[in-house]
Design an enzyme around this catalytic site. Structure first.
Site, mmCIF file in Angstrom:
data_model
loop_
_atom_site.group_PDB
_atom_site.id
_atom_site.type_symbol
_atom_site.label_atom_id
_atom_site.label_comp_id
_atom_site.label_asym_id
_atom_site.label_seq_id
_atom_site.Cartn_x
_atom_site.Cartn_y
_atom_site.Cartn_z
ATOM 1 N N SER A 17 1.011 -1.376 -0.066
ATOM 2 C CA SER A 17 -0.311 -0.298 -0.193
ATOM 3 C C SER A 17 0.590 1.373 -0.079
ATOM 4 O O SER A 17 1.824 1.481 -0.798
ATOM 5 C CB SER A 17 -0.758 -0.277 1.213
ATOM 6 O OG SER A 17 -1.855 1.140 0.993
ATOM 7 N N HIS A 44 -1.936 -1.462 -2.905
ATOM 8 C CA HIS A 44 -3.527 -0.241 -3.289
ATOM 9 C C HIS A 44 -3.758 0.805 -3.800
ATOM 10 O O HIS A 44 -2.943 1.497 -3.690
ATOM 11 C CB HIS A 44 -3.583 -0.125 -1.794
ATOM 12 C CG HIS A 44 -4.153 -0.666 -0.755
ATOM 13 N ND1 HIS A 44 -3.888 -1.102 0.280
ATOM 14 C CD2 HIS A 44 -4.711 -1.906 -0.539
ATOM 15 C CE1 HIS A 44 -4.089 -1.935 1.645
ATOM 16 N NE2 HIS A 44 -4.754 -2.921 0.643
ATOM 17 N N ASP A 137 -4.829 -4.875 5.318
ATOM 18 C CA ASP A 137 -4.786 -5.797 5.036
ATOM 19 C C ASP A 137 -3.315 -6.534 4.469
ATOM 20 O O ASP A 137 -2.602 -6.444 4.399
ATOM 21 C CB ASP A 137 -5.096 -5.183 3.526
ATOM 22 C CG ASP A 137 -5.759 -5.962 2.104
ATOM 23 O OD1 ASP A 137 -6.434 -7.130 2.865
ATOM 24 O OD2 ASP A 137 -5.577 -5.314 0.998
#
Length: 194
Positions: A17, A44, A137
């Site tokens: 991310s 992401h 995540d």
């Protein structure tokens, strides 16, 4: 890898991310063109913007890099990059399936969804690499990869721009010590040598 799985190639999922572009670039730049595993790169991304991640990563590595397309086959030595506004699933046929995503939140694409399907589809052939990023995540997915016999590598706090995702993966019962970003590509090479 067992004799039963050695006929089929390993699959590596790099998930990230915040700070992910630099982390993905460094890992991919350290892998040789004949790397014996298929690779999926995930960062992401905003679902409402076009992503150029695949073409940017292709400039930084000797591996072939392509945006993932629904039904694309996983191939050793090739990187598939998950496009914006899509989730990626891995089938037992070593092909990818793309799902449309909604608006944020949660994180898009989902590292947990990718890694859980990788775990079920590839079992001990799966390698999850959790790189820099905010949030948690990837923690459940990394746990699934380990439960199904795969390997999990996690970036360490000192080399991560954001340590949320790696820390969550470590807390999800990852017994391997985190690695510096510069040590991940060599660890992958060592892990996948016959």
């Amino acid at each position: 890898m067992t004799a039963e799985t050695s006929a089929r190639f390993p699959i590596v999922a790099l998930v990230s991310s915040a700070g992910g572009f630099d982390a993905l670039t460094m890992v991919l730049a350290g892998l040789p063109a004949d790397f014996p595993a298929a690779i999926i790169a995930m960062q992401h991304l905003s679902p409402d913007r076009e992503s150029h991640l695949a073409e940017l990563l292709a400039r930084q590595t000797s591996l072939a890099v392509d945006p993932a397309h629904d039904g694309a086959a996983l191939v050793p030595g090739r990187v598939l990059v998950i496009p914006a506004a899509k989730h990626l699933l891995i089938g037992t046929d070593d092909r990818v399936r793309l799902l449309d995503t909604g608006s944020l939140p949660p994180a898009r694409p989902s590292a947990d969804l990718l890694l859980c399907t990788l775990a079920v589809a590839a079992g001990p052939r799966a390698v999850a690499v959790v790189l820099t990023g905010r949030g948690a995540d990837g923690a459940l997915g990394a746990q699934a990869v380990r439960i199904y016999g795969g390997q999990v590598l996690v970036q360490d706090e000192a080399s991560a721009q954001e340590y949320g995702m790696p820390a969550a993966a470590v807390l999800a019962d990852n017994p391997s010590p985190p690695l510096s970003l510069g040590a991940i590509a060599p660890a992958l090479i060592g892990l996948l040598q016959p």
